[in-house]
Every structure is written in structure tokens, then in C-alpha cells.
Design a protein around this motif. Structure first.
Motif, PDB file in Angstrom:
ATOM      1  N   PHE A 110       0.845  -1.196   0.000  1.00  0.00           N
ATOM      2  CA  PHE A 110       0.000   0.000   0.000  1.00  0.00           C
ATOM      3  C   PHE A 110       0.877   1.242   0.000  1.00  0.00           C
ATOM      4  O   PHE A 110       1.987   1.236   0.530  1.00  0.00           O
ATOM      5  CB  PHE A 110      -0.916   0.031   1.229  1.00  0.00           C
ATOM      6  N   ASN A 111       0.335   2.271  -0.611  1.00  0.00           N
ATOM      7  CA  ASN A 111       0.971   3.579  -0.588  1.00  0.00           C
ATOM      8  C   ASN A 111       0.207   4.477   0.373  1.00  0.00           C
ATOM      9  O   ASN A 111      -1.024   4.384   0.473  1.00  0.00           O
ATOM     10  CB  ASN A 111       0.962   4.230  -1.978  1.00  0.00           C
ATOM     11  N   ALA A 112       0.939   5.354   1.044  1.00  0.00           N
ATOM     12  CA  ALA A 112       0.331   6.438   1.808  1.00  0.00           C
ATOM     13  C   ALA A 112       0.375   7.654   0.901  1.00  0.00           C
ATOM     14  O   ALA A 112       1.419   7.975   0.325  1.00  0.00           O
ATOM     15  CB  ALA A 112       1.104   6.694   3.088  1.00  0.00           C
ATOM     16  N   VAL A 113      -0.761   8.324   0.743  1.00  0.00           N
ATOM     17  CA  VAL A 113      -0.867   9.474  -0.148  1.00  0.00           C
ATOM     18  C   VAL A 113      -1.315  10.681   0.658  1.00  0.00           C
ATOM     19  O   VAL A 113      -2.325  10.616   1.369  1.00  0.00           O
ATOM     20  CB  VAL A 113      -1.873   9.202  -1.290  1.00  0.00           C
ATOM     21  N   LEU A 114      -0.564  11.762   0.551  1.00  0.00           N
ATOM     22  CA  LEU A 114      -0.917  13.002   1.237  1.00  0.00           C
ATOM     23  C   LEU A 114      -2.091  13.651   0.513  1.00  0.00           C
ATOM     24  O   LEU A 114      -2.027  13.896  -0.695  1.00  0.00           O
ATOM     25  CB  LEU A 114       0.290  13.949   1.241  1.00  0.00           C
ATOM     26  N   THR A 115      -3.152  13.924   1.237  1.00  0.00           N
ATOM     27  CA  THR A 115      -4.332  14.564   0.649  1.00  0.00           C
ATOM     28  C   THR A 115      -4.152  16.082   0.643  1.00  0.00           C
ATOM     29  O   THR A 115      -3.233  16.615   1.275  1.00  0.00           O
ATOM     30  CB  THR A 115      -5.595  14.221   1.455  1.00  0.00           C
ATOM     31  N   ASP A 116      -5.044  16.760  -0.034  1.00  0.00           N
ATOM     32  CA  ASP A 116      -5.015  18.225  -0.020  1.00  0.00           C
ATOM     33  C   ASP A 116      -5.200  18.744   1.407  1.00  0.00           C
ATOM     34  O   ASP A 116      -4.553  19.708   1.812  1.00  0.00           O
ATOM     35  CB  ASP A 116      -6.091  18.798  -0.937  1.00  0.00           C
ATOM     36  N   ALA A 117      -6.079  18.096   2.175  1.00  0.00           N
ATOM     37  CA  ALA A 117      -6.285  18.504   3.576  1.00  0.00           C
ATOM     38  C   ALA A 117      -5.017  18.285   4.391  1.00  0.00           C
ATOM     39  O   ALA A 117      -4.674  19.103   5.260  1.00  0.00           O
ATOM     40  CB  ALA A 117      -7.451  17.722   4.180  1.00  0.00           C
ATOM     41  N   GLY A 118      -4.291  17.207   4.115  1.00  0.00           N
ATOM     42  CA  GLY A 118      -3.025  16.960   4.806  1.00  0.00           C
ATOM     43  C   GLY A 118      -1.977  17.992   4.454  1.00  0.00           C
ATOM     44  O   GLY A 118      -1.225  18.449   5.327  1.00  0.00           O
ATOM     45  N   LEU A 119      -1.940  18.371   3.186  1.00  0.00           N
ATOM     46  CA  LEU A 119      -0.999  19.404   2.759  1.00  0.00           C
ATOM     47  C   LEU A 119      -1.336  20.737   3.433  1.00  0.00           C
ATOM     48  O   LEU A 119      -0.436  21.444   3.902  1.00  0.00           O
ATOM     49  CB  LEU A 119      -1.006  19.550   1.235  1.00  0.00           C
ATOM     50  N   ARG A 120      -2.619  21.054   3.543  1.00  0.00           N
ATOM     51  CA  ARG A 120      -3.029  22.290   4.226  1.00  0.00           C
ATOM     52  C   ARG A 120      -2.644  22.242   5.709  1.00  0.00           C
ATOM     53  O   ARG A 120      -2.168  23.240   6.268  1.00  0.00           O
ATOM     54  CB  ARG A 120      -4.529  22.535   4.063  1.00  0.00           C
ATOM     55  N   ALA A 121      -2.812  21.082   6.344  1.00  0.00           N
ATOM     56  CA  ALA A 121      -2.427  20.938   7.759  1.00  0.00           C
ATOM     57  C   ALA A 121      -0.921  21.131   7.921  1.00  0.00           C
ATOM     58  O   ALA A 121      -0.460  21.807   8.858  1.00  0.00           O
ATOM     59  CB  ALA A 121      -2.852  19.573   8.285  1.00  0.00           C
ATOM     60  N   LEU A 122      -0.152  20.558   7.010  1.00  0.00           N
ATOM     61  CA  LEU A 122       1.301  20.721   7.034  1.00  0.00           C
ATOM     62  C   LEU A 122       1.689  22.182   6.826  1.00  0.00           C
ATOM     63  O   LEU A 122       2.526  22.728   7.556  1.00  0.00           O
ATOM     64  CB  LEU A 122       1.951  19.837   5.968  1.00  0.00           C
ATOM     65  N   GLU A 123       1.081  22.815   5.839  1.00  0.00           N
ATOM     66  CA  GLU A 123       1.388  24.221   5.552  1.00  0.00           C
ATOM     67  C   GLU A 123       1.020  25.123   6.732  1.00  0.00           C
ATOM     68  O   GLU A 123       1.703  26.113   6.993  1.00  0.00           O
ATOM     69  CB  GLU A 123       0.672  24.673   4.284  1.00  0.00           C
ATOM     70  N   ALA A 124      -0.038  24.777   7.459  1.00  0.00           N
ATOM     71  CA  ALA A 124      -0.433  25.571   8.623  1.00  0.00           C
ATOM     72  C   ALA A 124       0.533  25.365   9.788  1.00  0.00           C
ATOM     73  O   ALA A 124       0.813  26.296  10.547  1.00  0.00           O
ATOM     74  CB  ALA A 124      -1.857  25.203   9.049  1.00  0.00           C
ATOM     75  N   ALA A 125       1.055  24.155   9.934  1.00  0.00           N
ATOM     76  CA  ALA A 125       1.955  23.841  11.049  1.00  0.00           C
ATOM     77  C   ALA A 125       3.389  24.304  10.804  1.00  0.00           C
ATOM     78  O   ALA A 125       4.121  24.593  11.758  1.00  0.00           O
ATOM     79  CB  ALA A 125       1.942  22.334  11.312  1.00  0.00           C
TER      80      ALA A 125
END
Length: 176
Positions: A110-125
Motif C-alpha cells: 500500500f501507498n500512503a498518499v498526502l491529501t489536499d487537507a493533509g498538505l493544508r495541515a502541514l502548511e499551517a503547522a
């Protein structure tokens, strides 16, 4: 383990006990790294609700082609066990930050895929995280000390990964 002065005497078993300077170096390094990582983790959790382990996984995914890594690669790159990564990915899936996809080249993986929501959470942190790293580490060292710390850390990483039991840690984002 011997106590008192016995710690400074070579043991008949060949144990190379730490002398006073080595003991001070070890304990200072241990305390500094533990306190530094605690401060980074507390800042991330307080300001963005992200534990440092999750933050590092989000970073690794954000830097990967297609924002996707095999679960085993994510474990290796974040220095976590596969079971720990699986648990972390499950928690981040619940938040909508990551999704799992079957690996196209291997039906078992399986692959783990960063979602748009995950990218937004990262960008906020990220801004608070970077400021904390500057505050507790980089701004405390001059340029020469930063280079020394990097060289020391690279030496330790090279030694610790040389056995092959730990995958080499990617130090910079992959180039596109």
C-alpha cells in the motif's frame, strides 16, 4: 554496573567505562536532544494539534513524487517501525490528511498518499515549527557551530546506518 570510582576503572570484562569528560559529553548531549525534541513536539501539538512524528511523515509525503510513498518507504524515511507507521497513518486517515491506496506495482503493498487537507495541515503547522527550530537550535549557534553540528550529525548518521539494519535517512527533499 559498578558504582562510584569503579566506573572509572577498566573492568576485567573489557568494558570501556566512560571517563568524567565522556560522561559529561554523553549526558549533556542526551539532555539537550531530549529537551529539544520535547520543545519541538510541544509547540507542534499546542499550535497545530500535530505530533512531531506525524509532522515528519507529512513532510516526507509532501516531498515525494505524487505526494505518495509505499508504507515501507514512509517507515524507513521517518525512522519508524512499520507497525507504528501503520497506526499513525490510520490516525491521519481519520483526520483526512492521508489516504491509503493499493500499490500499482505490487498487489500486496500500500501507498500512503498526502491529501489536499493533509498538505493544508502541514502548511499551517510549518511556520511555527520552523520558528521553533530556529529559536531552540539554529539561532543559538553561529555559522561555524551549525556546520560542526551538521558534520557531527552526518558522522553519526553514517555510522548508525552503515550496518544496513536502518535505511539511510533522506536529508534533503528528492529532486524532481
Amino acid at each position: 554496573m559498578p558504582t562510584g570510582d569503579a566506573l572509572l576503572d577498566p573492568a576485567p570484562t573489557g568494558t570501556r567505562w566512560l571517563d568524567e569528560d565522556e560522561q559529561r559529553t554523553w549526558r549533556t548531549f542526551l539532555a539537550a536532544t531530549q529537551l529539544l525534541m520535547d520543545r519541538v513536539d510541544r509547540q507542534l501539538q499546542h499550535e497545530s494539534g500535530v505530533v512531531h512524528t506525524y509532522y515528519e511523515m507529512l513532510v516526507r509525503l509532501s516531498e515525494a513524487p505524487g505526494r505518495s510513498l509505499r508504507m515501507s518507504e514512509l517507515a524507513d524515511s521517518s525512522l519508524s517501525s512499520r507497525s507504528r507507521v501503520s497506526h499513525a497513518v490510520s490516525r491521519m486517515e481519520e483526520r483526512g490528511w492521508i489516504r491509503r491506496e493499493a500499490c500499482a506495482t505490487d498487489g500486496r503493498g500500500f501507498n500512503a498518499v498526502l491529501t489536499d487537507a493533509g498538505l493544508r495541515a502541514l502548511e499551517a503547522a510549518a511556520p511555527g515549527h520552523v520558528e521553533t527550530v530556529r529559536e531552540v537550535l539554529l539561532d543559538r549557534l553561529d555559522g561555524a557551530q551549525q556546520q560542526q553540528l551538521r558534520r557531527i550529525s552526518e558522522t553519526l548518521l553514517e555510522h548508525l546506518t552503515a550496518t544496513g539494519s536502518v535505511s539511510p535517512v533522506p536529508l534533503t527533499p528528492p529532486r524532481a
